[in-house]
Design a protein around this motif. Sequence first.
Motif, PDB file in Angstrom:
ATOM      1  N   ALA A 285      43.033  48.476 -38.080  1.00  0.00           N
ATOM      2  CA  ALA A 285      43.375  47.890 -39.377  1.00  0.00           C
ATOM      3  C   ALA A 285      42.347  46.806 -39.709  1.00  0.00           C
ATOM      4  N   ASP A 286      42.338  46.381 -40.968  1.00  0.00           N
ATOM      5  CA  ASP A 286      41.453  45.272 -41.322  1.00  0.00           C
ATOM      6  C   ASP A 286      42.106  43.956 -40.912  1.00  0.00           C
ATOM      7  N   GLU A 287      41.430  42.860 -41.152  1.00  0.00           N
ATOM      8  CA  GLU A 287      41.860  41.553 -40.640  1.00  0.00           C
ATOM      9  C   GLU A 287      43.043  40.942 -41.387  1.00  0.00           C
ATOM     10  N   ARG A 288      43.385  41.492 -42.543  1.00  0.00           N
ATOM     11  CA  ARG A 288      44.483  40.921 -43.317  1.00  0.00           C
ATOM     12  C   ARG A 288      45.822  41.320 -42.702  1.00  0.00           C
ATOM     13  N   GLY A 289      46.797  40.458 -42.784  1.00  0.00           N
ATOM     14  CA  GLY A 289      48.120  40.733 -42.230  1.00  0.00           C
ATOM     15  C   GLY A 289      48.261  40.146 -40.844  1.00  0.00           C
ATOM     16  N   THR A 290      49.497  40.128 -40.362  1.00  0.00           N
ATOM     17  CA  THR A 290      49.757  39.565 -39.038  1.00  0.00           C
ATOM     18  C   THR A 290      49.309  40.536 -37.958  1.00  0.00           C
ATOM     19  N   ARG A 291      49.175  40.021 -36.768  1.00  0.00           N
ATOM     20  CA  ARG A 291      48.787  40.861 -35.626  1.00  0.00           C
ATOM     21  C   ARG A 291      49.797  41.980 -35.428  1.00  0.00           C
TER      22      ARG A 291
ATOM     23  N   SER B  39      46.845  51.755 -30.537  1.00  0.00           N
ATOM     24  CA  SER B  39      46.571  50.926 -31.702  1.00  0.00           C
ATOM     25  C   SER B  39      45.902  49.642 -31.252  1.00  0.00           C
ATOM     26  N   TYR B  40      44.823  49.324 -31.921  1.00  0.00           N
ATOM     27  CA  TYR B  40      44.157  48.044 -31.695  1.00  0.00           C
ATOM     28  C   TYR B  40      44.393  47.087 -32.853  1.00  0.00           C
ATOM     29  N   GLY B  41      45.083  47.538 -33.894  1.00  0.00           N
ATOM     30  CA  GLY B  41      45.335  46.662 -35.033  1.00  0.00           C
ATOM     31  C   GLY B  41      44.030  46.122 -35.581  1.00  0.00           C
ATOM     32  N   LYS B  42      43.977  44.809 -35.714  1.00  0.00           N
ATOM     33  CA  LYS B  42      42.765  44.175 -36.241  1.00  0.00           C
ATOM     34  C   LYS B  42      41.869  43.621 -35.134  1.00  0.00           C
ATOM     35  N   GLU B  43      42.177  43.926 -33.873  1.00  0.00           N
ATOM     36  CA  GLU B  43      41.495  43.306 -32.744  1.00  0.00           C
ATOM     37  C   GLU B  43      40.096  43.845 -32.465  1.00  0.00           C
ATOM     38  N   ARG B  44      39.741  45.014 -32.983  1.00  0.00           N
ATOM     39  CA  ARG B  44      38.428  45.603 -32.722  1.00  0.00           C
ATOM     40  C   ARG B  44      37.753  46.035 -34.024  1.00  0.00           C
ATOM     41  N   PRO B  45      37.344  45.089 -34.835  1.00  0.00           N
ATOM     42  CA  PRO B  45      36.696  45.482 -36.094  1.00  0.00           C
ATOM     43  C   PRO B  45      35.330  46.108 -35.831  1.00  0.00           C
ATOM     44  N   VAL B  46      34.998  47.112 -36.622  1.00  0.00           N
ATOM     45  CA  VAL B  46      33.680  47.722 -36.521  1.00  0.00           C
ATOM     46  C   VAL B  46      32.707  46.991 -37.450  1.00  0.00           C
ATOM     47  N   ALA B  47      33.238  46.374 -38.493  1.00  0.00           N
ATOM     48  CA  ALA B  47      32.430  45.616 -39.437  1.00  0.00           C
ATOM     49  C   ALA B  47      32.991  44.209 -39.526  1.00  0.00           C
ATOM     50  N   LEU B  48      32.124  43.236 -39.320  1.00  0.00           N
ATOM     51  CA  LEU B  48      32.548  41.843 -39.440  1.00  0.00           C
ATOM     52  C   LEU B  48      32.324  41.388 -40.873  1.00  0.00           C
ATOM     53  N   GLY B  49      33.234  40.626 -41.374  1.00  0.00           N
ATOM     54  CA  GLY B  49      33.135  40.134 -42.740  1.00  0.00           C
ATOM     55  C   GLY B  49      34.506  40.098 -43.367  1.00  0.00           C
TER      56      GLY B  49
ATOM     57  N   GLY C 118      43.194  53.870 -46.956  1.00  0.00           N
ATOM     58  CA  GLY C 118      43.287  52.843 -47.980  1.00  0.00           C
ATOM     59  C   GLY C 118      44.076  51.649 -47.470  1.00  0.00           C
ATOM     60  N   LEU C 119      44.110  50.615 -48.268  1.00  0.00           N
ATOM     61  CA  LEU C 119      44.832  49.384 -47.928  1.00  0.00           C
ATOM     62  C   LEU C 119      46.310  49.688 -47.705  1.00  0.00           C
ATOM     63  N   ASP C 120      46.828  49.291 -46.550  1.00  0.00           N
ATOM     64  CA  ASP C 120      48.226  49.492 -46.168  1.00  0.00           C
ATOM     65  C   ASP C 120      48.640  50.966 -46.213  1.00  0.00           C
ATOM     66  N   GLN C 121      47.707  51.873 -46.002  1.00  0.00           N
ATOM     67  CA  GLN C 121      47.975  53.309 -46.066  1.00  0.00           C
ATOM     68  C   GLN C 121      47.804  53.938 -44.691  1.00  0.00           C
ATOM     69  N   TYR C 122      48.537  55.011 -44.474  1.00  0.00           N
ATOM     70  CA  TYR C 122      48.350  55.806 -43.267  1.00  0.00           C
ATOM     71  C   TYR C 122      48.515  57.294 -43.558  1.00  0.00           C
ATOM     72  N   ASP C 123      48.511  57.645 -44.853  1.00  0.00           N
ATOM     73  CA  ASP C 123      48.629  59.045 -45.219  1.00  0.00           C
ATOM     74  C   ASP C 123      47.271  59.743 -45.096  1.00  0.00           C
ATOM     75  N   ILE C 124      47.323  61.037 -44.864  1.00  0.00           N
ATOM     76  CA  ILE C 124      46.108  61.833 -44.698  1.00  0.00           C
ATOM     77  C   ILE C 124      45.708  62.374 -46.071  1.00  0.00           C
ATOM     78  N   ASP C 125      44.622  61.832 -46.624  1.00  0.00           N
ATOM     79  CA  ASP C 125      44.149  62.251 -47.934  1.00  0.00           C
ATOM     80  C   ASP C 125      43.202  63.457 -47.789  1.00  0.00           C
TER      81      ASP C 125
END
Length: 173
Positions: free
Chosen positions: A107-113, A145-155, A72-79
């Motif tokens: 991560a998605d594109e939102r937020g700082t690198r 970690s690639y952060g937002k540098e390797r998105p699988v979906a553009l948009g 989820g957004l800003d999440q890293y817990d294992i659901d």
Amino acid sequence: MAKMTTSLLLAVALVGTAGCAKKRPPELPPAPVAEGDLGAGAGAGDTSDQYGSSALNEQFKREVMSDTVRFGLDQYDIDPEARRVLDSQAQWLAGHPATRITIEGHADERGTREYNLGLGDRRANAAKNYLAARGISATRITTISYGKERPVALGSDEAAWAQNRRAVTIVIS
């Protein structure tokens, strides 16, 4: 006295502006080779050349529930869904005790690198820790970690962002 004060102020100003100089950005990870299947969660492109062992990685993808855990957004817990995915990976890895993996955090594109690199790291390590708790030796698992540098979906919409918030397991040997 006035000349010394002026010289001191000038020296302080020079030191202060030197700290504001634009710094060279750190080296970015290599760009994806190909788009790949956006729904398959295979990461950004074909990673078999990067990691070797493409046949074993393809076998892993076929035999586990998924190679990708979503967050989820800003999440890293294992659901619960992530647990099912990681349980199937742990079962496969237990049957292949010499196999090593890398878990990529994204991560998605939102937020700082910097924020997204940290979030990707926490996601990759959450998956690693879960697998280790299921009996997979942590020495067999590396994370990156690639952060937002390797998105699988553009948009720039929720559908694309949801696909990019992930940890991808890659078999490396």
